[in-house]
Each structure stands twice: as structure tokens, then as C-alpha cells.
Scaffold this motif. Structure first.
Motif, PDB file in Angstrom:
ATOM      1  N   VAL A 216      -8.485 -86.329  66.656  1.00  0.00           N
ATOM      2  CA  VAL A 216      -7.496 -85.327  67.394  1.00  0.00           C
ATOM      3  C   VAL A 216      -6.987 -85.651  65.916  1.00  0.00           C
ATOM      4  CG1 VAL A 216      -5.536 -84.820  68.466  1.00  0.00           C
ATOM      5  CG2 VAL A 216      -7.839 -85.585  70.007  1.00  0.00           C
ATOM      6  N   ILE A 217      -6.670 -84.430  65.390  1.00  0.00           N
ATOM      7  CA  ILE A 217      -5.932 -84.311  64.305  1.00  0.00           C
ATOM      8  C   ILE A 217      -4.408 -83.213  64.869  1.00  0.00           C
ATOM      9  CG2 ILE A 217      -5.863 -82.956  62.120  1.00  0.00           C
ATOM     10  CD1 ILE A 217      -8.524 -83.177  62.126  1.00  0.00           C
ATOM     11  N   ALA A 218      -3.249 -84.284  64.202  1.00  0.00           N
ATOM     12  CA  ALA A 218      -1.919 -83.628  64.671  1.00  0.00           C
ATOM     13  C   ALA A 218      -0.611 -83.397  63.192  1.00  0.00           C
ATOM     14  CB  ALA A 218      -1.105 -84.449  65.568  1.00  0.00           C
ATOM     15  N   PRO A 219      -0.403 -81.939  63.428  1.00  0.00           N
ATOM     16  CA  PRO A 219      -0.840 -81.116  63.300  1.00  0.00           C
ATOM     17  C   PRO A 219      -2.508 -80.747  63.792  1.00  0.00           C
ATOM     18  CG  PRO A 219       0.809 -80.183  62.265  1.00  0.00           C
ATOM     19  CD  PRO A 219      -0.028 -81.994  61.711  1.00  0.00           C
ATOM     20  N   ALA A 220      -3.103 -79.239  64.355  1.00  0.00           N
ATOM     21  CA  ALA A 220      -3.696 -78.782  64.017  1.00  0.00           C
ATOM     22  C   ALA A 220      -3.792 -77.726  62.355  1.00  0.00           C
ATOM     23  CB  ALA A 220      -4.295 -77.512  64.886  1.00  0.00           C
ATOM     24  N   PRO A 221      -4.644 -78.219  61.930  1.00  0.00           N
ATOM     25  CA  PRO A 221      -4.829 -77.761  60.428  1.00  0.00           C
ATOM     26  C   PRO A 221      -4.961 -76.812  60.176  1.00  0.00           C
ATOM     27  CG  PRO A 221      -6.915 -79.352  60.463  1.00  0.00           C
ATOM     28  CD  PRO A 221      -5.845 -79.657  61.667  1.00  0.00           C
ATOM     29  N   ASP A 222      -3.995 -76.077  58.820  1.00  0.00           N
ATOM     30  CA  ASP A 222      -4.541 -74.481  59.188  1.00  0.00           C
ATOM     31  C   ASP A 222      -4.523 -73.405  60.165  1.00  0.00           C
ATOM     32  OD1 ASP A 222      -5.054 -74.923  56.295  1.00  0.00           O
ATOM     33  OD2 ASP A 222      -7.280 -75.723  56.885  1.00  0.00           O
ATOM     34  N   LEU A 223      -2.966 -73.533  61.376  1.00  0.00           N
ATOM     35  CA  LEU A 223      -3.359 -72.812  62.611  1.00  0.00           C
ATOM     36  C   LEU A 223      -1.998 -72.456  62.394  1.00  0.00           C
ATOM     37  CD1 LEU A 223      -3.855 -72.220  64.797  1.00  0.00           C
ATOM     38  CD2 LEU A 223      -2.376 -74.095  65.867  1.00  0.00           C
ATOM     39  N   ASP A 224      -2.380 -71.203  62.441  1.00  0.00           N
ATOM     40  CA  ASP A 224      -1.531 -69.589  61.705  1.00  0.00           C
ATOM     41  C   ASP A 224       0.288 -69.950  63.189  1.00  0.00           C
ATOM     42  OD1 ASP A 224      -0.513 -67.364  61.437  1.00  0.00           O
ATOM     43  OD2 ASP A 224      -0.148 -66.919  63.414  1.00  0.00           O
ATOM     44  N   GLU A 225       0.867 -70.191  62.517  1.00  0.00           N
ATOM     45  CA  GLU A 225       2.506 -70.797  62.537  1.00  0.00           C
ATOM     46  C   GLU A 225       2.536 -69.473  63.645  1.00  0.00           C
ATOM     47  OE1 GLU A 225       7.023 -71.549  61.907  1.00  0.00           O
ATOM     48  OE2 GLU A 225       5.458 -70.111  60.150  1.00  0.00           O
ATOM     49  N   ALA A 226       1.916 -68.557  64.271  1.00  0.00           N
ATOM     50  CA  ALA A 226       2.394 -67.738  64.545  1.00  0.00           C
ATOM     51  C   ALA A 226       1.668 -68.465  66.268  1.00  0.00           C
ATOM     52  CB  ALA A 226       1.925 -66.245  65.291  1.00  0.00           C
ATOM     53  N   LEU A 227       0.303 -68.480  65.847  1.00  0.00           N
ATOM     54  CA  LEU A 227      -0.802 -68.939  66.948  1.00  0.00           C
ATOM     55  C   LEU A 227      -0.315 -69.799  67.875  1.00  0.00           C
ATOM     56  CD1 LEU A 227      -3.196 -67.246  68.344  1.00  0.00           C
ATOM     57  CD2 LEU A 227      -4.826 -69.063  66.286  1.00  0.00           C
ATOM     58  N   ALA A 228       0.343 -71.145  67.281  1.00  0.00           N
ATOM     59  CA  ALA A 228       0.519 -72.041  66.762  1.00  0.00           C
ATOM     60  C   ALA A 228       1.873 -72.389  67.824  1.00  0.00           C
ATOM     61  CB  ALA A 228       1.132 -73.603  66.193  1.00  0.00           C
ATOM     62  N   LEU A 229       2.921 -71.403  68.077  1.00  0.00           N
ATOM     63  CA  LEU A 229       4.063 -71.155  68.833  1.00  0.00           C
ATOM     64  C   LEU A 229       3.549 -70.656  69.543  1.00  0.00           C
ATOM     65  CD1 LEU A 229       6.884 -70.986  69.080  1.00  0.00           C
ATOM     66  CD2 LEU A 229       7.226 -69.417  67.932  1.00  0.00           C
ATOM     67  N   LYS A 230       2.431 -69.146  69.980  1.00  0.00           N
ATOM     68  CA  LYS A 230       1.715 -68.917  71.141  1.00  0.00           C
ATOM     69  C   LYS A 230       0.944 -69.993  72.289  1.00  0.00           C
ATOM     70  CE  LYS A 230      -1.159 -64.980  72.695  1.00  0.00           C
ATOM     71  NZ  LYS A 230      -2.340 -63.980  72.433  1.00  0.00           N
ATOM     72  N   ALA A 231       0.646 -70.800  71.809  1.00  0.00           N
ATOM     73  CA  ALA A 231       0.220 -71.885  72.217  1.00  0.00           C
ATOM     74  C   ALA A 231       1.309 -72.539  73.150  1.00  0.00           C
ATOM     75  CB  ALA A 231      -0.782 -72.391  71.488  1.00  0.00           C
ATOM     76  N   GLU A 232       2.064 -73.151  71.773  1.00  0.00           N
ATOM     77  CA  GLU A 232       3.158 -73.596  73.123  1.00  0.00           C
ATOM     78  C   GLU A 232       3.619 -72.909  74.150  1.00  0.00           C
ATOM     79  OE1 GLU A 232       6.145 -75.500  69.913  1.00  0.00           O
ATOM     80  OE2 GLU A 232       4.349 -76.284  69.096  1.00  0.00           O
ATOM     81  N   GLU A 233       4.550 -71.784  73.838  1.00  0.00           N
ATOM     82  CA  GLU A 233       4.939 -70.812  75.031  1.00  0.00           C
ATOM     83  C   GLU A 233       3.958 -70.960  76.154  1.00  0.00           C
ATOM     84  OE1 GLU A 233       5.680 -67.558  72.902  1.00  0.00           O
ATOM     85  OE2 GLU A 233       8.084 -68.090  72.282  1.00  0.00           O
ATOM     86  N   MET A 234       2.437 -70.597  75.674  1.00  0.00           N
ATOM     87  CA  MET A 234       1.644 -70.488  77.099  1.00  0.00           C
ATOM     88  C   MET A 234       1.803 -72.071  77.805  1.00  0.00           C
ATOM     89  SD  MET A 234      -2.238 -69.985  76.564  1.00  0.00           S
ATOM     90  CE  MET A 234      -2.394 -68.402  76.149  1.00  0.00           C
ATOM     91  N   ALA A 235       2.166 -73.055  76.959  1.00  0.00           N
ATOM     92  CA  ALA A 235       1.541 -74.346  78.356  1.00  0.00           C
ATOM     93  C   ALA A 235       2.690 -74.461  79.019  1.00  0.00           C
ATOM     94  CB  ALA A 235       1.443 -75.399  77.030  1.00  0.00           C
ATOM     95  N   LEU A 236       3.989 -74.338  77.696  1.00  0.00           N
ATOM     96  CA  LEU A 236       5.361 -74.231  78.650  1.00  0.00           C
ATOM     97  C   LEU A 236       5.677 -73.575  79.896  1.00  0.00           C
ATOM     98  CD1 LEU A 236       7.886 -74.683  75.707  1.00  0.00           C
ATOM     99  CD2 LEU A 236       7.515 -76.280  77.408  1.00  0.00           C
ATOM    100  N   ASN A 237       4.914 -72.602  79.258  1.00  0.00           N
ATOM    101  CA  ASN A 237       5.396 -70.940  80.760  1.00  0.00           C
ATOM    102  C   ASN A 237       4.073 -72.026  82.355  1.00  0.00           C
ATOM    103  OD1 ASN A 237       6.053 -68.624  81.745  1.00  0.00           O
ATOM    104  ND2 ASN A 237       4.068 -68.053  81.837  1.00  0.00           N
ATOM    105  N   ILE A 238       2.864 -72.059  81.620  1.00  0.00           N
ATOM    106  CA  ILE A 238       1.962 -73.121  82.613  1.00  0.00           C
ATOM    107  C   ILE A 238       2.700 -73.796  83.606  1.00  0.00           C
ATOM    108  CG2 ILE A 238      -0.303 -74.110  83.287  1.00  0.00           C
ATOM    109  CD1 ILE A 238      -1.501 -72.825  80.902  1.00  0.00           C
ATOM    110  N   ALA A 239       3.357 -74.420  83.184  1.00  0.00           N
ATOM    111  CA  ALA A 239       4.182 -75.736  83.039  1.00  0.00           C
ATOM    112  C   ALA A 239       5.302 -75.197  84.088  1.00  0.00           C
ATOM    113  CB  ALA A 239       4.382 -77.305  82.371  1.00  0.00           C
ATOM    114  N   LYS A 240       5.780 -73.901  84.113  1.00  0.00           N
ATOM    115  CA  LYS A 240       7.144 -74.207  84.732  1.00  0.00           C
ATOM    116  C   LYS A 240       6.226 -73.407  85.390  1.00  0.00           C
ATOM    117  CE  LYS A 240      10.801 -70.505  84.199  1.00  0.00           C
ATOM    118  NZ  LYS A 240      11.762 -69.661  83.813  1.00  0.00           N
ATOM    119  N   GLU A 241       5.243 -72.303  86.031  1.00  0.00           N
ATOM    120  CA  GLU A 241       4.581 -71.294  86.805  1.00  0.00           C
ATOM    121  C   GLU A 241       4.299 -72.339  87.848  1.00  0.00           C
ATOM    122  OE1 GLU A 241       4.871 -68.272  87.097  1.00  0.00           O
ATOM    123  OE2 GLU A 241       6.081 -67.566  86.153  1.00  0.00           O
TER     124      GLU A 241
END
Length: 379
Positions: A216-241
Motif C-alpha cells: 500500500v502506497i500513501a498517498p496514491a502516486p500520480d493520482l489526479d487531485e480532482a479524482l482523489a477528492l471525488k474518491a474521498e467524497e464518494m467514501a464519505l457519502n457511502i458512510a453517511k448513506e
């Protein structure tokens, strides 16, 4: 002041490391373990040996606990509802946990809340699998038993209707999914408390070997900032829903055409978050403890530019302790975490964490240490 008692169902390494995170807070743990030799049973003071599938055992174990949590998702859903009816806080609760227990339920819920997933549907027999394949790009197709799978178990990649017969032999429902053409696997780890506070860790890259997490590499190398933010928001939304309380790991595919698709969910501390023990201000284990007790959550930000976790798997070299001298002398910053397990080929018996500013150096140090402990590297 009386400090709370956390009841942990499951005696594996996740329970062991969660207990470790609660020690500085003065949190007391009570453990329901399969055997006295289990990883967590070796270090927790209050251990009950019993079968988590037996409701009477669960009820007796829950006496004196202020909250119940888990290091696996296998406790029968109806038993958890019975504990809640008895007035015992269960975190995550059965209404949330069923989405990590049953892949069919998970896919239906994620569809309902608009979360992108691989193309999928439930299938009834090998001929239905062939029909599913024909509805898309054809074979290969991924088949999963809806309950009980982990670390590649309960998952098949099939290339024909003949190969599709194997998963149905277990007599449990089977989910078919498209085989995603992905660039890499990612994981978004979040923690949510009962009153709705939530934190997100940096999105990580997870590299698998034979269906088991290796690096596991933290953070994921060369991951587009917008895509990383989308993934975090998706996970937070799943946790809430889903009403998750505690740690949620959302395993993701990053596709070649720039999308992210949800592969699996885990509602407990997760292998993709082990880096946080040494690489984050507050580890996944410490935040899971805080969440299930409804304490304010800790800062999930990384301490270093890069942190790498590599799993230590058992091999033909059982005496790992003798390798400490070399590993610690070679890399004084190395962090070794062993689980107290007997060494068996392919079994997760520990992990190592390294960190620093140069990713290539951090990767090399972690891989060398894990390889030396396993015995595949001898110099």
C-alpha cells in the motif's frame, strides 16, 4: 471516572491493533475469540473463548460491555439485531454491516444511491452467467459468492460457461460482475462517528499479489487531485448513506478511461489503512476506537510525504525474530508490526511501514524488510 469497555468480536490482528490503539486512552477491551492462541487473545486481558455464531454466547459476552464492535463482518445479522434489542450499542449496526456482509445487498444499495460500480447482476446458474457475459463484452466474467469471501476467497474469474459451474457448488447466491479493465486498485478510508462527524484519509494505491494485498502506497502516486477528492467524497457519502459507525474502507478500481468504480466495502479497520499506524497523525485503529465510543475524531493527515506498507507473508523461514538484527540495523526508521501468528506459507503474519520524502527509497526499504523477514531476501 469509569472508563468504557469495548467488546471486540473476533480475535485476529485487527482486534490486536485496535486494542493497542485504545491503551493510551485507558480504554478497556473485552475480546470474543475463537481460541486462546488468536492474535488479539495473546495481548488482551479479558478474553472469552466462544463461537460468535451462537446468540447465547454473544449475549453473555456483551454483558458489561459499553459497545460492541468487530474485526470481521461474519457475525449473523439477526444476532446483531438481537443485541440491539437487548439495548447493547452495536457499531457498526446490522443495518450498515449487512452491506459488507452481503455483496448482493451492497450492489443494490450502491446502485440506489448512484455510486458507480462495475456492471453486475445476480445469476442463477452457469447458463445465466453466459447470458450475463453476452449482455456485455463477453467472457471473462468475475463471479463472487455473496457472503463469506475475503482475500481472494469466494471469487472466480471464469472464461467459459464450463468454468462458471464451480461457484454454484457452494449452494449460496452468486453475483456476476464485468471484469474491469483497470489501471490500478485504490482505497478510500474514512471514519464516521454516531453523531455524524467524519474524517477521510488520503486515497492510497493497493497492490495485490494472488488476490492478497501486498503493498500500500500513501498517498496514491500520480493520482489526479480532482479524482482523489471525488474518491474521498464518494467514501464519505457511502458512510453517511449506509449509516456506518467506525472505519469504512472503500476498495476502488481506477479504470483506463479515468473513472473510479467501487469494488468492495469493509466496515472495520482494513489492510489498506495499516500505513496510518506510523504514517498518519491519528491511525485508523485509534479513530475506529474514538468513533465507536462517539469521541471526537483525530486528524487523519499524513506525517510524511510518503508512507509504504508491505505485508509480511509466511514462507519457508519460520524464525523471523532472528531477522530483526539485520532489518533494524539497516533501517533505524523501519516500523515492524508482527501479529503473534504461527508462520505458514502465504499467511499474513505481520507488516512493515516505512516513510520518507523519496518514494523509490521508501518502497525499496519496505520491500527489503518484508522480504528479509520472510526469507526471500538474504542480504
Amino acid at each position: 471516572m469509569t472508563f468504557p469497555v469495548v467488546g471486540m468480536v473476533g480475535g485476529g490482528q485487527l482486534a490486536r491493533m485496535t486494542h493497542e490503539a485504545g491503551i493510551p486512552l485507558g480504554i478497556r477491551f473485552k475480546l470474543l475469540s475463537d481460541t486462546p492462541q488468536d492474535s488479539a487473545a495473546q495481548v488482551v486481558g479479558d478474553v472469552v473463548v466462544g463461537d460468535y455464531r451462537d446468540l447465547d454466547t454473544l449475549r453473555e459476552f456483551a454483558r458489561g460491555c459499553d459497545v460492541i464492535t468487530f474485526d470481521h463482518e461474519h457475525v449473523p445479522t439477526e444476532h446483531l439485531r438481537a443485541l440491539e434489542a437487548d439495548g447493547i450499542p452495536v457499531r457498526p449496526g446490522p443495518d450498515a454491516l449487512v452491506h459488507a456482509q452481503d455483496k448482493g445487498v451492497m450492489r443494490a444499495k450502491l446502485d440506489a444511491i448512484g455510486v458507480p460500480c462495475p456492471r453486475h447482476r445476480m445469476v442463477t446458474d452457469p447458463q445465466d452467467v453466459a447470458a450475463f457475459a453476452a449482455e456485455g463484452e463477453g467472457f471473462p466474467v468475475v463471479l463472487k459468492t455473496v457472503r463469506g469471501g475475503y482475500d481472494g476467497k469466494g471469487v472466480w474469474v471464469v472464461d467459459s460457461v464450463e468454468e462458471a459451474a464451480e461457484p454454484f457448488k457452494a449452494g449460496v447466491p452468486v453475483l456476476a460482475e464485468e471484469k474491469v479493465d483497470f489501471v490500478r486498485e485504490l482505497a478510500a478510508n474514512v471514519v464516521r462517528s454516531p453523531h455524524g462527524q467524519a474524517v477521510a484519509y488520503p486515497v492510497v494505491e493497493s497492490r495485490q499479489v494472488n488476490g492478497v494485498c501486498d503493498t500500500v502506497i500513501a498517498p496514491a502516486p500520480d493520482l489526479d487531485e480532482a479524482l482523489a477528492l471525488k474518491a474521498e467524497e464518494m467514501a464519505l457519502n457511502i458512510a453517511k448513506e449506509l449509516g456506518v459507525v467506525g472505519h469504512l474502507a472503500v476498495e476502488l478500481f481506477q479504470t483506463r478511461d479515468g473513472r473510479i468504480l467501487v469494488n468492495e466495502l469493509a466496515m472495520r479497520p482494513h489492510n489498506s489503512g495499516h500505513w496510518s499506524m506510523d504514517g498518519a497523525i491519528t491511525s485508523q485503529f485509534a479513530n475506529h476506537v474514538r468513533a465507536v465510543l462517539d469521541l471526537p475524531l483525530g486528524d487523519p493527515r499524513p506525517r510524511a510525504k510518503w508512507t509504504v506498507m508491505v505485508n509480511v507473508l509466511g514462507g519457508d523461514y519460520p524464525d523471523m525474530y532472528s531477522a530483526y538484527l539485520h532489518c533494524m540495523a539497516r533501517d533505524p526508521q523501519l516500523k515492524i508490526h508482527m501479529y503473534g501468528k504461527d508462520v505458514k506459507p502465504g499467511r499474513k503474519v505481520g507488516h512493515v511501514n516505512t516513510y520518507g520524502d523519496d518514494l523509490d527509497d521508501v518502497l525499496e526499504r519496505a520491500r527489503h524488510a518484508a522480504g528479509y523477514l520472510r526469507g526471500t531476501i538474504t542480504e
